[in-house]
Design a protein around this motif. Structure first.
Motif, PDB file in Angstrom:
ATOM      1  N   VAL A  40     -26.988 -10.913  37.149  1.00 51.72           N
ATOM      2  CA  VAL A  40     -27.357  -9.562  36.369  1.00 51.72           C
ATOM      3  C   VAL A  40     -28.595  -9.843  35.641  1.00 51.72           C
ATOM      4  O   VAL A  40     -28.901 -10.551  34.944  1.00 51.72           O
ATOM      5  CB  VAL A  40     -26.333  -9.193  35.316  1.00 51.72           C
ATOM      6  CG1 VAL A  40     -26.741  -8.121  34.513  1.00 51.72           C
ATOM      7  CG2 VAL A  40     -25.023  -9.052  36.179  1.00 51.72           C
ATOM      8  N   ASP A  41     -29.584  -8.892  35.852  1.00 51.92           N
ATOM      9  CA  ASP A  41     -30.924  -8.816  35.300  1.00 51.92           C
ATOM     10  C   ASP A  41     -30.597  -8.655  33.590  1.00 51.92           C
ATOM     11  O   ASP A  41     -30.110  -7.674  33.184  1.00 51.92           O
ATOM     12  CB  ASP A  41     -31.733  -7.818  35.924  1.00 51.92           C
ATOM     13  CG  ASP A  41     -33.337  -7.737  35.308  1.00 51.92           C
ATOM     14  OD1 ASP A  41     -33.509  -8.613  34.455  1.00 51.92           O
ATOM     15  OD2 ASP A  41     -34.076  -7.167  35.816  1.00 51.92           O
ATOM     16  N   PRO A  42     -31.060  -9.708  32.886  1.00 55.55           N
ATOM     17  CA  PRO A  42     -30.924  -9.635  31.475  1.00 55.55           C
ATOM     18  C   PRO A  42     -31.359  -8.198  30.896  1.00 55.55           C
ATOM     19  O   PRO A  42     -31.503  -7.922  29.817  1.00 55.55           O
ATOM     20  CB  PRO A  42     -31.467 -10.970  30.922  1.00 55.55           C
ATOM     21  CG  PRO A  42     -31.505 -11.831  32.190  1.00 55.55           C
ATOM     22  CD  PRO A  42     -31.731 -11.072  33.230  1.00 55.55           C
ATOM     23  N   ARG A  43     -32.715  -7.740  31.525  1.00 60.53           N
ATOM     24  CA  ARG A  43     -33.405  -6.738  31.015  1.00 60.53           C
ATOM     25  C   ARG A  43     -32.596  -5.645  30.975  1.00 60.53           C
ATOM     26  O   ARG A  43     -32.764  -4.712  30.068  1.00 60.53           O
ATOM     27  CB  ARG A  43     -34.523  -6.482  31.821  1.00 60.53           C
ATOM     28  CG  ARG A  43     -35.788  -7.406  31.647  1.00 60.53           C
ATOM     29  CD  ARG A  43     -37.001  -7.323  32.528  1.00 60.53           C
ATOM     30  NE  ARG A  43     -36.702  -7.372  34.133  1.00 60.53           N
ATOM     31  CZ  ARG A  43     -37.198  -7.480  35.258  1.00 60.53           C
ATOM     32  NH1 ARG A  43     -38.488  -7.261  35.017  1.00 60.53           N
ATOM     33  NH2 ARG A  43     -36.903  -7.532  36.354  1.00 60.53           N
ATOM     34  N   LEU A  44     -31.532  -5.453  31.734  1.00 59.40           N
ATOM     35  CA  LEU A  44     -30.615  -4.426  31.648  1.00 59.40           C
ATOM     36  C   LEU A  44     -29.877  -4.186  30.463  1.00 59.40           C
ATOM     37  O   LEU A  44     -29.926  -3.173  29.749  1.00 59.40           O
ATOM     38  CB  LEU A  44     -29.711  -4.168  32.682  1.00 59.40           C
ATOM     39  CG  LEU A  44     -30.177  -4.020  34.384  1.00 59.40           C
ATOM     40  CD1 LEU A  44     -29.258  -4.016  35.346  1.00 59.40           C
ATOM     41  CD2 LEU A  44     -31.185  -2.725  34.309  1.00 59.40           C
ATOM     42  N   GLU A  45     -29.228  -5.406  30.008  1.00 59.33           N
ATOM     43  CA  GLU A  45     -28.736  -5.782  28.718  1.00 59.33           C
ATOM     44  C   GLU A  45     -29.550  -5.335  27.602  1.00 59.33           C
ATOM     45  O   GLU A  45     -29.027  -5.094  26.499  1.00 59.33           O
ATOM     46  CB  GLU A  45     -28.000  -7.127  28.684  1.00 59.33           C
ATOM     47  CG  GLU A  45     -27.218  -7.513  29.949  1.00 59.33           C
ATOM     48  CD  GLU A  45     -26.703  -8.876  30.085  1.00 59.33           C
ATOM     49  OE1 GLU A  45     -25.596  -9.083  30.348  1.00 59.33           O
ATOM     50  OE2 GLU A  45     -27.779  -9.665  29.730  1.00 59.33           O
ATOM     51  N   GLN A  46     -30.701  -5.982  27.530  1.00 64.68           N
ATOM     52  CA  GLN A  46     -31.796  -5.723  26.787  1.00 64.68           C
ATOM     53  C   GLN A  46     -32.026  -4.374  26.420  1.00 64.68           C
ATOM     54  O   GLN A  46     -32.244  -3.837  25.304  1.00 64.68           O
ATOM     55  CB  GLN A  46     -33.080  -6.704  27.013  1.00 64.68           C
ATOM     56  CG  GLN A  46     -32.885  -8.047  26.798  1.00 64.68           C
ATOM     57  CD  GLN A  46     -34.028  -8.812  27.525  1.00 64.68           C
ATOM     58  OE1 GLN A  46     -34.918  -8.303  27.831  1.00 64.68           O
ATOM     59  NE2 GLN A  46     -33.744 -10.219  27.462  1.00 64.68           N
ATOM     60  N   ALA A  47     -32.232  -3.426  27.630  1.00 61.29           N
ATOM     61  CA  ALA A  47     -32.503  -2.182  27.263  1.00 61.29           C
ATOM     62  C   ALA A  47     -31.097  -1.435  26.778  1.00 61.29           C
ATOM     63  O   ALA A  47     -31.602  -0.702  25.843  1.00 61.29           O
ATOM     64  CB  ALA A  47     -32.803  -1.647  28.639  1.00 61.29           C
ATOM     65  N   ALA A  48     -30.239  -1.800  26.969  1.00 57.87           N
ATOM     66  CA  ALA A  48     -29.034  -1.094  26.306  1.00 57.87           C
ATOM     67  C   ALA A  48     -29.053  -1.402  24.893  1.00 57.87           C
ATOM     68  O   ALA A  48     -28.550  -0.752  23.813  1.00 57.87           O
ATOM     69  CB  ALA A  48     -27.694  -1.500  26.929  1.00 57.87           C
ATOM     70  N   ALA A  49     -29.452  -2.778  24.471  1.00 56.69           N
ATOM     71  CA  ALA A  49     -29.374  -3.152  23.126  1.00 56.69           C
ATOM     72  C   ALA A  49     -30.481  -2.402  22.258  1.00 56.69           C
ATOM     73  O   ALA A  49     -30.064  -2.433  21.155  1.00 56.69           O
ATOM     74  CB  ALA A  49     -29.579  -4.845  23.069  1.00 56.69           C
ATOM     75  N   THR A  50     -31.602  -2.120  22.924  1.00 55.67           N
ATOM     76  CA  THR A  50     -32.570  -1.510  22.269  1.00 55.67           C
ATOM     77  C   THR A  50     -32.319  -0.273  21.829  1.00 55.67           C
ATOM     78  O   THR A  50     -32.924   0.579  20.928  1.00 55.67           O
ATOM     79  CB  THR A  50     -33.975  -1.513  23.104  1.00 55.67           C
ATOM     80  OG1 THR A  50     -33.565  -0.811  24.242  1.00 55.67           O
ATOM     81  CG2 THR A  50     -34.584  -2.674  23.287  1.00 55.67           C
ATOM     82  N   LEU A  51     -31.264   0.585  22.541  1.00 48.91           N
ATOM     83  CA  LEU A  51     -30.777   1.779  22.389  1.00 48.91           C
ATOM     84  C   LEU A  51     -29.742   1.809  21.236  1.00 48.91           C
ATOM     85  O   LEU A  51     -29.106   2.839  20.845  1.00 48.91           O
ATOM     86  CB  LEU A  51     -29.943   2.442  23.404  1.00 48.91           C
ATOM     87  CG  LEU A  51     -31.237   2.589  24.730  1.00 48.91           C
ATOM     88  CD1 LEU A  51     -30.532   3.055  25.947  1.00 48.91           C
ATOM     89  CD2 LEU A  51     -32.260   3.714  24.240  1.00 48.91           C
TER      90      LEU A  51
END
Length: 232
Positions: free
Chosen positions: A120-131
């Motif tokens: 899983v691309d960690p950037r997807l998780e980071q994007a959700a966290a920034t929201l």
């Protein structure tokens, strides 16, 4: 098929299924947590945790069973505490067989889930966290749906491994017909008596059929879940 297996053999098969189911179910939350920790977190002792998780794959199963016996036996450090405070006895019980099978199958479960998480691309998780999503919410809504095929595959592989567990189980809970005698233990018992080879061979075919069914189910469910996620 009911005439093909004796009542004792049916009990051994039923107990194996019961032990494997509970070994898989109870260890699954811990497997997901440990797999996520190894895949995403960086902390002191991470390699030690990784080594401990995979240790049952390297140690002789009888050593794992002995360690369980001295730890969770009625006079063991944890076993005595469980008995005194909660009346829980694991040694020479089917629940102890589930514990032994779960520990032996745990590395396979963790590895399958860890590989899924690392894909899983960690950037997807980071994007959700920034929201503004919390870490648990990110895991539940982003990570878990994407790793679900790996979770399913790991769970079923652990179930299949638990079905075949023998060394740690017989060391920790013995081989008591109707109580702790699983399918591998029953095969072992038949091989210890003259003329038992035919009965042992019959149970071997049953074990092969169950293991193959579990592996095929793992593949099918994993692909089905992946298609559903991809189509969604």
């Amino acid at each position: 098929m009911s005439d093909w297996l004796s009542p004792d053999e049916w009990r051994a098969l039923a107990l194996s299924l019961r032990v494997s189911f509970w070994a898989m179910l109870v260890s699954l939350p811990f497997g997901i947590l440990v797999a996520y920790a190894l895949a995403r977190w960086r902390f002191p002792g991470r390699q030690l945790l990784n080594g401990l998780v995979h240790l049952p794959l390297i140690l002789p199963p009888v050593v794992t069973g002995y360690l369980l016996l001295i730890t969770f036996g009625r006079r063991g450090l944890v076993g005595q505490w469980l008995d005194d405070w909660f009346g829980i006895v694991l040694a020479f019980r089917w629940t102890g067989a589930a514990l032994a099978a779960g520990i032996m199958a745990f590395p396979l479960m963790v590895r399958a889930i860890r590989l899924a998480i690392e894909a899983v691309d960690p950037r997807l998780e980071q994007a959700a966290a920034t929201l503004g999503a919390s870490r648990p919410w990110v895991f539940l809504t982003v990570t878990l749906p994407m790793i679900l095929p790996g979770v399913v595959a790991g769970a079923i592989l652990a179930f299949a491994k638990a079905m075949g567990e023998f060394g740690a189980t017989i060391t920790f809970v013995s081989n008591i017909p109707g109580q702790t005698q699983t399918l591998p233990s029953a095969i072992y018992s038949y091989l210890q008596v003259p003329g038992g080879e035919a009965n042992a061979a019959r149970l071997v075919w049953v074990a092969i059929a169950v293991a193959m069914a579990a592996l095929l189910l793992s593949e099918w469910v994993g692909r089905a879940v992946a298609r559903r996620i991809g189509g969604g």
